[in-house]
Design a protein around this motif. Structure first.
Motif, PDB file in Angstrom:
ATOM      1  N   SER A  20      70.131  66.497  13.139  1.00  4.20           N
ATOM      2  CA  SER A  20      71.425  66.352  12.457  1.00  4.20           C
ATOM      3  C   SER A  20      71.488  67.250  11.230  1.00  4.20           C
ATOM      4  CB  SER A  20      71.649  64.899  12.026  1.00  4.20           C
ATOM      5  OG  SER A  20      71.915  64.070  13.118  1.00  4.20           O
ATOM      6  N   PHE A  21      70.368  67.291  10.499  1.00  6.56           N
ATOM      7  CA  PHE A  21      70.322  68.110   9.289  1.00  6.56           C
ATOM      8  C   PHE A  21      70.232  69.595   9.626  1.00  6.56           C
ATOM      9  CE2 PHE A  21      67.769  70.199   5.943  1.00  6.56           C
ATOM     10  CZ  PHE A  21      68.682  70.081   4.895  1.00  6.56           C
ATOM     11  N   LEU A  22      69.369  69.949  10.588  1.00  4.00           N
ATOM     12  CA  LEU A  22      69.140  71.356  10.909  1.00  4.00           C
ATOM     13  C   LEU A  22      70.354  72.021  11.558  1.00  4.00           C
ATOM     14  CD1 LEU A  22      65.484  71.294  12.329  1.00  4.00           C
ATOM     15  CD2 LEU A  22      66.237  72.085  10.089  1.00  4.00           C
ATOM     16  N   PHE A  23      70.998  71.316  12.491  1.00  2.00           N
ATOM     17  CA  PHE A  23      72.074  71.924  13.270  1.00  2.00           C
ATOM     18  C   PHE A  23      73.472  71.632  12.724  1.00  2.00           C
ATOM     19  CE2 PHE A  23      68.605  71.651  16.382  1.00  2.00           C
ATOM     20  CZ  PHE A  23      68.619  72.944  16.903  1.00  2.00           C
ATOM     21  N   PHE A  24      73.635  70.487  12.076  1.00  2.00           N
ATOM     22  CA  PHE A  24      74.997  70.085  11.676  1.00  2.00           C
ATOM     23  C   PHE A  24      75.134  69.789  10.182  1.00  2.00           C
ATOM     24  CE2 PHE A  24      73.979  68.437  15.966  1.00  2.00           C
ATOM     25  CZ  PHE A  24      74.795  69.280  16.703  1.00  2.00           C
ATOM     26  N   ASP A  25      74.030  69.973   9.445  1.00  3.34           N
ATOM     27  CA  ASP A  25      74.035  69.723   7.997  1.00  3.34           C
ATOM     28  C   ASP A  25      74.531  68.303   7.698  1.00  3.34           C
ATOM     29  OD1 ASP A  25      73.456  70.478   5.413  1.00  3.34           O
ATOM     30  OD2 ASP A  25      75.481  71.193   4.993  1.00  3.34           O
ATOM     31  N   GLN A  26      74.137  67.351   8.524  1.00  6.05           N
ATOM     32  CA  GLN A  26      74.518  65.954   8.344  1.00  6.05           C
ATOM     33  C   GLN A  26      73.276  65.114   8.056  1.00  6.05           C
ATOM     34  OE1 GLN A  26      76.359  65.036  12.142  1.00  6.05           O
ATOM     35  NE2 GLN A  26      78.404  65.344  11.330  1.00  6.05           N
ATOM     36  N   LEU A  27      73.416  64.187   7.136  1.00  8.89           N
ATOM     37  CA  LEU A  27      72.345  63.246   6.843  1.00  8.89           C
ATOM     38  C   LEU A  27      72.911  61.830   6.839  1.00  8.89           C
ATOM     39  CD1 LEU A  27      70.383  65.006   3.942  1.00  8.89           C
ATOM     40  CD2 LEU A  27      69.540  64.550   6.248  1.00  8.89           C
ATOM     41  N   PRO A  28      72.170  60.856   7.370  1.00 10.28           N
ATOM     42  CA  PRO A  28      72.652  59.470   7.310  1.00 10.28           C
ATOM     43  C   PRO A  28      72.698  58.991   5.868  1.00 10.28           C
ATOM     44  CG  PRO A  28      70.369  59.546   8.070  1.00 10.28           C
ATOM     45  CD  PRO A  28      70.856  60.967   8.022  1.00 10.28           C
ATOM     46  N   ASP A  29      73.660  58.117   5.553  1.00 12.46           N
ATOM     47  CA  ASP A  29      73.727  57.590   4.190  1.00 12.46           C
ATOM     48  C   ASP A  29      72.696  56.476   4.016  1.00 12.46           C
ATOM     49  OD1 ASP A  29      74.784  55.294   5.369  1.00 12.46           O
ATOM     50  OD2 ASP A  29      76.852  55.840   4.917  1.00 12.46           O
ATOM     51  N   LEU A  30      72.619  55.950   2.796  1.00  8.18           N
ATOM     52  CA  LEU A  30      71.598  54.955   2.469  1.00  8.18           C
ATOM     53  C   LEU A  30      71.747  53.694   3.316  1.00  8.18           C
ATOM     54  CD1 LEU A  30      69.247  54.068   0.692  1.00  8.18           C
ATOM     55  CD2 LEU A  30      70.909  53.254  -1.004  1.00  8.18           C
ATOM     56  N   TYR A  31      72.993  53.249   3.529  1.00  5.51           N
ATOM     57  CA  TYR A  31      73.212  52.050   4.336  1.00  5.51           C
ATOM     58  C   TYR A  31      72.704  52.249   5.764  1.00  5.51           C
ATOM     59  CZ  TYR A  31      76.113  49.890   0.722  1.00  5.51           C
ATOM     60  OH  TYR A  31      76.556  49.320  -0.445  1.00  5.51           O
ATOM     61  N   SER A  32      72.963  53.445   6.327  1.00  2.63           N
ATOM     62  CA  SER A  32      72.497  53.722   7.685  1.00  2.63           C
ATOM     63  C   SER A  32      70.970  53.697   7.758  1.00  2.63           C
ATOM     64  CB  SER A  32      73.018  55.075   8.169  1.00  2.63           C
ATOM     65  OG  SER A  32      74.398  55.015   8.435  1.00  2.63           O
ATOM     66  N   ILE A  33      70.327  54.293   6.753  1.00  7.36           N
ATOM     67  CA  ILE A  33      68.861  54.318   6.738  1.00  7.36           C
ATOM     68  C   ILE A  33      68.308  52.896   6.683  1.00  7.36           C
ATOM     69  CG2 ILE A  33      66.840  55.006   5.390  1.00  7.36           C
ATOM     70  CD1 ILE A  33      68.423  57.530   4.581  1.00  7.36           C
ATOM     71  N   VAL A  34      68.931  52.038   5.851  1.00  8.76           N
ATOM     72  CA  VAL A  34      68.521  50.626   5.795  1.00  8.76           C
ATOM     73  C   VAL A  34      68.701  49.979   7.180  1.00  8.76           C
ATOM     74  CG1 VAL A  34      69.067  48.351   4.835  1.00  8.76           C
ATOM     75  CG2 VAL A  34      68.991  50.358   3.337  1.00  8.76           C
ATOM     76  N   GLY A  35      69.835  50.284   7.835  1.00  7.36           N
ATOM     77  CA  GLY A  35      70.078  49.768   9.185  1.00  7.36           C
ATOM     78  C   GLY A  35      69.024  50.218  10.174  1.00  7.36           C
ATOM     79  N   TYR A  36      68.617  51.512  10.099  1.00  8.08           N
ATOM     80  CA  TYR A  36      67.569  52.023  10.986  1.00  8.08           C
ATOM     81  C   TYR A  36      66.285  51.211  10.802  1.00  8.08           C
ATOM     82  CZ  TYR A  36      70.405  56.349  11.092  1.00  8.08           C
ATOM     83  OH  TYR A  36      71.399  57.282  11.207  1.00  8.08           O
ATOM     84  N   LEU A  37      65.920  51.005   9.532  1.00  6.14           N
ATOM     85  CA  LEU A  37      64.664  50.307   9.233  1.00  6.14           C
ATOM     86  C   LEU A  37      64.709  48.859   9.729  1.00  6.14           C
ATOM     87  CD1 LEU A  37      63.997  51.652   5.618  1.00  6.14           C
ATOM     88  CD2 LEU A  37      62.809  52.299   7.725  1.00  6.14           C
ATOM     89  N   ILE A  38      65.867  48.204   9.589  1.00  5.81           N
ATOM     90  CA  ILE A  38      65.992  46.820  10.047  1.00  5.81           C
ATOM     91  C   ILE A  38      65.868  46.746  11.568  1.00  5.81           C
ATOM     92  CG2 ILE A  38      67.598  44.867  10.278  1.00  5.81           C
ATOM     93  CD1 ILE A  38      68.694  45.598   7.506  1.00  5.81           C
ATOM     94  N   ILE A  39      66.551  47.648  12.278  1.00  6.10           N
ATOM     95  CA  ILE A  39      66.486  47.647  13.747  1.00  6.10           C
ATOM     96  C   ILE A  39      65.075  47.982  14.226  1.00  6.10           C
ATOM     97  CG2 ILE A  39      67.315  48.785  15.849  1.00  6.10           C
ATOM     98  CD1 ILE A  39      70.027  49.101  14.429  1.00  6.10           C
ATOM     99  N   PHE A  40      64.445  48.948  13.554  1.00  4.89           N
ATOM    100  CA  PHE A  40      63.081  49.292  13.938  1.00  4.89           C
ATOM    101  C   PHE A  40      62.143  48.119  13.680  1.00  4.89           C
ATOM    102  CE2 PHE A  40      58.828  50.948  12.973  1.00  4.89           C
ATOM    103  CZ  PHE A  40      58.561  51.608  14.164  1.00  4.89           C
ATOM    104  N   ALA A  41      62.336  47.412  12.553  1.00  4.32           N
ATOM    105  CA  ALA A  41      61.507  46.252  12.251  1.00  4.32           C
ATOM    106  C   ALA A  41      61.700  45.160  13.305  1.00  4.32           C
ATOM    107  CB  ALA A  41      61.858  45.709  10.862  1.00  4.32           C
ATOM    108  N   ALA A  42      62.953  44.959  13.753  1.00  3.42           N
ATOM    109  CA  ALA A  42      63.226  43.973  14.811  1.00  3.42           C
ATOM    110  C   ALA A  42      62.525  44.363  16.099  1.00  3.42           C
ATOM    111  CB  ALA A  42      64.738  43.858  15.041  1.00  3.42           C
ATOM    112  N   SER A  43      62.560  45.663  16.408  1.00  2.00           N
ATOM    113  CA  SER A  43      61.889  46.139  17.619  1.00  2.00           C
ATOM    114  C   SER A  43      60.375  45.955  17.519  1.00  2.00           C
ATOM    115  CB  SER A  43      62.230  47.622  17.840  1.00  2.00           C
ATOM    116  OG  SER A  43      61.549  48.118  18.967  1.00  2.00           O
ATOM    117  N   LEU A  44      59.823  46.259  16.348  1.00  2.88           N
ATOM    118  CA  LEU A  44      58.379  46.100  16.142  1.00  2.88           C
ATOM    119  C   LEU A  44      57.973  44.634  16.237  1.00  2.88           C
ATOM    120  CD1 LEU A  44      55.860  47.781  15.452  1.00  2.88           C
ATOM    121  CD2 LEU A  44      56.299  47.282  13.031  1.00  2.88           C
ATOM    122  N   TYR A  45      58.813  43.775  15.672  1.00  2.30           N
ATOM    123  CA  TYR A  45      58.571  42.320  15.726  1.00  2.30           C
ATOM    124  C   TYR A  45      58.549  41.843  17.179  1.00  2.30           C
ATOM    125  CZ  TYR A  45      59.762  37.322  15.248  1.00  2.30           C
ATOM    126  OH  TYR A  45      59.796  35.956  15.355  1.00  2.30           O
TER     127      TYR A  45
END
Length: 283
Positions: A249-274
């Motif tokens: 996203s950053f390399l090709f489209f100069d897009q970065l997820p915002d802070l809320y999205s990053i928190v969402g990623y971590l929560i979903i990943f934590a649920a998956s790990l759990y």
């Protein structure tokens, strides 16, 4: 290298394949989503057809499985259409992570339709994952919410398709299922593509052909990975797609997820790990 390590490596390759598919779909520009979906599946159908011929599998599957193959293909087609729409209108990693809710939905669908017991820890993981999804979506009841809805629907239909696949089990070969789905999708979407067709440049055509090729790499990789190791042992590594798509996203489209999205990623990943660790304990 042991079988588990081979499975992990193949799953990482598969994740890279699906991530590159998403990149080329987005790079193909402002084309109708259905047109992109059809060209992606046309490439996969050609490759799957050659596999069916080489391994002498059934082209259309067994007669008694037709309704399940049709249902899987219908759900899969809708899932890809919604996913590609989300890719076109969201930050790439947001679209990918919303689509990754499908394993959690699979728990619910398997309990409802296949009568598989859903453990308490699995239901808790589903709940945690949807909290994470809310951080990504950031509900505002605005028209901008539509692409996020498409991302969620892509996960719903993907989970439905996986549920049918679980029911089919080993009744049909992988090559047969992939060809059936890809051919069905191509034929069903063709009339819409003809009606709404947008002329494509050579570059756009190449991008869509590459999207189809990388999608096939992803499907072959994930299938081979689960032949070397059980899903419960390595499935967590498939979430590496979010790392790939965030970088792309950053390399090709100069897009970065915002802070809320990053928190969402971590929560979903934590649920998956759990869920991953508890599944291993149950086994």
């Amino acid at each position: 290298m042991g079988n588990k390590e081979k499975g992990i490596l193949l799953l990482l390759v598969s994740a890279l394949g699906f991530s590159m598919m998403a990149v080329f779909v987005k790079l193909s520009g402002d084309l109708p989503t259905i047109q992109k979906t059809m060209f992606r599946n046309l490439v996969t159908a050609v490759i799957a057809f050659s596999m069916v011929m080489v391994y002498k599998e059934r082209l259309w599957g067994r007669w008694e499985n037709q309704k399940y193959l049709l249902l899987r293909s219908t759900l899969g087609t809708l899932g890809i259409v919604f996913y590609f729409y989300a890719i076109d209108h969201l930050v790439l990693s947001d679209a990918d992570m919303l689509n990754k809710l499908s394993p959690f939905l699979l728990v619910i669908f398997s309990a409802l339709f296949l009568k598989e017991k859903a453990h308490t820890f699995q239901l808790l993981a589903v709940l945690i994952a949807f909290v994470g999804a809310l951080f990504i979506i950031k509900p505002s009841f605005h028209v901008d919410l539509v692409p996020y809805g498409a991302g969620l629907l892509s996960a719903v239909f993907a989970a439905g398709a996986y549920t049918v696949l679980r029911f089919l089990g080993g009744k049909e070969s992988f090559a047969t299922v992939v060809f059936y789905f890809s051919f069905f999708s191509t034929v069903v979407l063709l009339p819409f593509v003809i009606f709404f067709y947008e002329p494509m440049t050579v570059k756009q055509t190449v991008y869509l052909l590459l999207a189809g090729s990388f999608a096939t790499l992803g499907q072959l990789g994930i299938t081979a990975a689960y032949k070397f190791a059980a899903a419960r042992e390595i499935s967590i590594f498939f979430y590496s797609t979010v790392v790939y798509t965030s970088i792309f996203s950053f390399l090709f489209f100069d897009q970065l997820p915002d802070l809320y999205s990053i928190v969402g990623y971590l929560i979903i990943f934590a649920a998956s790990l759990y869920m991953y660790w508890h599944n291993k304990r149950v086994e």
